[in-house]
Structure formats: C-alpha cells, structure tokens
Design a protein around this motif. Structure first.
Motif, PDB file in Angstrom:
ATOM      1  N   GLY A   1      -7.340   1.524   8.809  1.00 38.52           N
ATOM      2  CA  GLY A   1      -6.572   2.573   9.469  1.00 38.52           C
ATOM      3  C   GLY A   1      -5.878   3.531   8.528  1.00 38.52           C
ATOM      4  O   GLY A   1      -5.280   4.513   8.985  1.00 38.52           O
ATOM      5  N   THR A   2      -5.938   3.294   7.208  1.00 41.44           N
ATOM      6  CA  THR A   2      -5.277   4.187   6.252  1.00 41.44           C
ATOM      7  C   THR A   2      -6.158   5.359   5.833  1.00 41.44           C
ATOM      8  O   THR A   2      -5.659   6.338   5.283  1.00 41.44           O
ATOM      9  N   GLY A   3      -7.470   5.246   6.059  1.00 39.97           N
ATOM     10  CA  GLY A   3      -8.386   6.259   5.549  1.00 39.97           C
ATOM     11  C   GLY A   3      -8.619   6.147   4.060  1.00 39.97           C
ATOM     12  O   GLY A   3      -9.181   7.064   3.449  1.00 39.97           O
TER      13      GLY A   3
ATOM     14  N   VAL B   1       0.859  -1.182   0.000  1.00 42.93           N
ATOM     15  CA  VAL B   1       0.000   0.000   0.000  1.00 42.93           C
ATOM     16  C   VAL B   1       0.894   1.230   0.000  1.00 42.93           C
ATOM     17  O   VAL B   1       1.674   1.443   0.936  1.00 42.93           O
ATOM     18  N   ASP B   2       0.810   2.026  -1.047  1.00 44.93           N
ATOM     19  CA  ASP B   2       1.561   3.275  -1.168  1.00 44.93           C
ATOM     20  C   ASP B   2       0.626   4.415  -0.785  1.00 44.93           C
ATOM     21  O   ASP B   2      -0.271   4.774  -1.551  1.00 44.93           O
ATOM     22  N   LEU B   3       0.838   4.974   0.412  1.00 42.10           N
ATOM     23  CA  LEU B   3      -0.062   6.006   0.917  1.00 42.10           C
ATOM     24  C   LEU B   3       0.128   7.337   0.196  1.00 42.10           C
ATOM     25  O   LEU B   3      -0.769   8.188   0.221  1.00 42.10           O
TER      26      LEU B   3
ATOM     27  N   ILE C   1     -12.905  -0.050   6.787  1.00 39.20           N
ATOM     28  CA  ILE C   1     -12.764  -0.809   5.543  1.00 39.20           C
ATOM     29  C   ILE C   1     -12.407  -2.268   5.809  1.00 39.20           C
ATOM     30  O   ILE C   1     -12.811  -3.167   5.075  1.00 39.20           O
ATOM     31  N   GLY C   2     -11.689  -2.542   6.889  1.00 41.33           N
ATOM     32  CA  GLY C   2     -11.327  -3.918   7.206  1.00 41.33           C
ATOM     33  C   GLY C   2     -12.506  -4.799   7.519  1.00 41.33           C
ATOM     34  O   GLY C   2     -12.408  -6.028   7.479  1.00 41.33           O
TER      35      GLY C   2
END
Length: 455
Positions: free
Chosen positions: A120-122, A96-98, A298-299
């Motif tokens: 948790g990434t939004g 995952v590239d934020l 999302i999880g």
C-alpha cells in the motif's frame, strides 16, 4: 585456547539467553537452515538488546572465542568450533520512512514481514523472493532481487549500518563517517561486526505483474533461448530462468508431479498489459503446462515466487555466467539433464544487466558493478543420506568453468565457498585491509571467509 568461565559468567549477566553445549536445547538451537550442515558452536546467544551484544563480544574476546551471526541459519557452512553463535531474533524493528524514502529494520527481521509492511505504500525494497530470508543477511552478502535489474543489487541500497565492533562499542556506519567500512559492508558479509540494524533505500513500485511459467522439457532449449533474448531486450525486467525436476509425490499438482520442466519466473515493475506482452514472447514458443502470472502488490511477492520456505538438507552450487544466448541455452539444458539423472533437482540463472551493471556509484560497494550475463544457482536435496551430490553438481561446475562471469555475490555461492570465489583479487585484498583495521584479532567470523583454505 578458550576459557569457558567467561561464557558461564556471560549467561548470568545476559538479559537474553545463552545455550551451551550439553544444555537440553543445544541441538535445536544450533541448527542451520540447511539441515545437512552440522555446526557445533561453543554457545548460542539470543541477545535481548544491544547491551547484550556488547557483553557477548567482550566475553568472547576475553575467553578466546570467535563470534558469528546467523539470524535463521541461511548460508551456514562450517562446524563453528570455538565460536559464539548469535541469533538476533529479538531485534525486530521495522520502520518505513515514506518521505526519505527508506527502510530501517532490526537484524532479526525477515523479508516476509517487510513486504507486508510495504503493501500500500507504492514502494519496493530490493527484497529477496523468499519470505524466510533475513533482510540484513541478504543485504550484507550482496543480494539479487527481482527488482535489481531496475534498481541495482541489494547491497548497493544500504544507507547505514549499526553494529557492535570488535571492542564491544556501538557504531553507526555511513559513507560520511567511514567510507571504507561501509564499502566493505556492502557485500562483504558479517566479517566486520555484529549488525543490530540496517537502513536501506526504497524505490517506486506502484504496479507489479509477474509469476512463473513452466514448459515441457522437450521445449526447454527454445524456451530458455527466448527467455535469454527477452532478458537482453528488456534490461529492467526481473527474470529467473532454469530447469527443475519434480519428484513424483502426491502433494504436487499433476502438471508438475514427476516431470522435468523448463521454468521462467518474471517480475515487471509496471502495468499488466506490458507485463503480459513480455510473457507472450515465451508462450509463443511453446504452450506452458503451468502459468501463475498475475498482477500483484509488494506484499504478495513471496506468494508469486512460491519458493520453499522450510529447512531441508541440501547441497548447493552457484557461480557467475559470462553471457546468456541460444548456444548457452543448449549447454545449460544438457548440463542440467546430466545432473538430474544423478539427483540434481533445480538449476536457474538470474538474468543480470540493467542497473546491476551500472558503474555510477559502483566504487562505493564491494559488490561493485557486475557485467556478467547471469548468476547461476543450483541444488541437490539430500533426503537420502547416501546420495553423493558431487557428481550431480559436476556438470554445472563444468558449465560455469567454460563460461565464467566477471564476479558473483556471496548470496549465490554454495557450500565450501569463500569471498575469493565471488570477487576479483583487488576487492578481496581491500576487504582484508578493512578487516585488519576494524577486527585485527579476527573475532568476527562469517559463512564466507576471505580466502580459500590451503590445499
């Protein structure tokens, strides 16, 4: 004619595994997700690395075999005679590239693992709601996420595809280096190479609210009509609207056991209060017998959707619907009830519109811009081998024939379908031209071939 000596040599050269007909584990390795599909490939390969995939393609070409890829066996449709079936389960990368933001996954990764990683990434991906569905398979075949009305069909989120081509060479495909091929990969399925990794765009999704409502069958027409109206009024709201007949089994809760119900699943990208205000429009029509609406991250998308995750024998039918309104709600309920009396267990319509119909950038993908009202999907579970699913699905086939939309996507097609059942003729012709250029000998096979079989 095929030459099995090439497969014998391949088995000794692979870092992964190759199962041949007659091996003790052949019958387990060849299984499709739909247990009603009896596929019998020449071999089942589980490559350990990209070099194995190259070796498989080259050996198949030399031996006169075809090649197809099934990560989990979803969408399988055919006996696969003379075909090497690739299971890419060991391609399990998730990055995952934020900053970009983008998601890179290997061809063996299912959506459940990706959803957990995104927690948790939004951020959200245009994910399927079933955690056991493969990321690459969904994206290549169109995809329709509960986030698609906000951000578009999954195929249109593809940034890059890494694959092994018909010559056994490794390629990274983007708009910059092969616009026609990336166009075809965005909705054309597995006809163009063995995909080893894919990169997809990620989108903002800090707050989520959703779940399912179930209503008595006597309120079905009014509830579905209200849900269709909600879909028209809120073009960014994810909605799955339909009917289900639940078996009378002790593992089901009493509100569902043995009942025929109208169901509405919704996903709102935003705050709880706004999401509940949308649901309240349905609850004002009738009192639900089940309500799982909740804020979530999302999880937990798969838990909110609560779809079946185990393989089972089934017959499916899907199609595109031109419009969703009160008149269609009445026809839909009548068609479902007619089919349910013959074994139909579920039928739903994914509301379209919003970003799914966005023409901006549509020319860059085979899925294009879809202007239909919804995608219909239905199924008959074949636990009774004597059950003929044809009569149960016929009322829905007739319904779609009366209300055809402009196009669908391969992920919503049932057994025996081809890409010609999903796309207009000009799209199929362009896909065929790309296929001829990159795989002129037709080595790569797909669950959805380009053209209908001759009558």
């Amino acid at each position: 004619m095929t030459d099995s000596t090439h497969l014998d040599r391949l088995r000794s050269d692979l870092g992964g595994t190759l199962v041949l007909e007659g091996d003790p584990d052949y019958d387990t390795a060849r299984l499709a997700w739909n247990l009603a599909v009896d596929q019998r490939p020449a071999a089942i390969a589980t490559p350990a690395e990209v070099a194995d995939v190259q070796a498989i393609v080259r050996a198949a070409r030399a031996g006169g075999y075809g090649v197809t890829t099934q990560p989990n066996g979803h969408g399988a449709d055919g006996d696969l005679s003379g075909v090497v079936l690739i299971r890419p389960s060991r391609f399990d990368e998730i990055t995952v590239d934020l900053e970009s933001p983008l998601l890179r996954v290997g061809a063996g990764v299912n959506w459940g693992r990706v959803l957990e990683r995104l927690d948790g990434t939004g951020l959200v991906a245009l994910a399927g709601s079933n955690p056991e569905v493969n990321v690459v398979g969904l994206a290549l075949n169109g995809g329709q996420s509960m986030f698609s009305r906000r951000y578009g069909l999954t195929a249109r989120s593809i940034i890059a595809v890494e694959l092994v081509d018909a010559a056994g060479e490794i390629r990274r495909v983007t708009d910059a280096d092969d616009a026609d091929l990336i166009w075809a990969l965005r909705g054309g399925g597995g006809l163009f190479g063995v995909v080893t990794a894919i990169e997809l765009s990620l989108y903002p999704g800090e707050s989520l609210f959703g779940g399912s409502l179930a209503f008595p069958a006597r309120n079905a027409v009014d509830v579905l009509a209200a849900a269709f109206e909600l879909a028209r009024d809120m073009p960014e709201l994810g909605l799955d609207i339909g009917m289900a007949r639940f078996p009378d089994l002790p593992m089901l809760p009493p509100p569902l056991r043995g009942q025929t119900l109208a169901t509405v699943a919704l996903v709102h990208l935003g705050d709880e209060d706004t999401g509940r205000s949308y649901a309240d429009r349905l609850i004002a029509v009738a009192e639900p017998v089940a309500n799982t609406l909740t804020p979530f991250t999302i999880g937990s998308l798969a838990a909110v959707a609560a779809e079946p995750v185990d393989p089972m024998p089934s017959a499916d039918f899907g199609g595109s619907i031109d419009r969703l309104d009160e008149a269609f709600a009445r026809e839909f309920v009548d068609a479902f009830l007619a089919g349910a009396d013959l074994g139909l267990m579920r039928c739903s319509v994914r509301a379209l519109g919003g970003a799914i119909a966005d023409e901006l950038g549509a020319e860059s993908s085979a899925v294009g811009a879809v202007h239909a009202g919804g995608f219909l999907n239905s199924g008959v579970v074949l636990f009774d081998p004597t059950l003929d699913p044809g009569p149960a699905l016929q009322p829905l086939r007739d319904l779609v024939e009366r209300h055809p939309g402009d196009r669908t996507v391969p992920t919503f097609l049932g057994l025996g379908s081809t890409l010609a059942d999903a796309y207009p003729a000009d799209v199929v012709d362009r896909l065929a031209a790309v296929k001829q250029r990159v795989d002129p000998d037709g080595i790569f096979r797909s669950n959805r071939p380009l053209t209908r079989a001759a009558a």
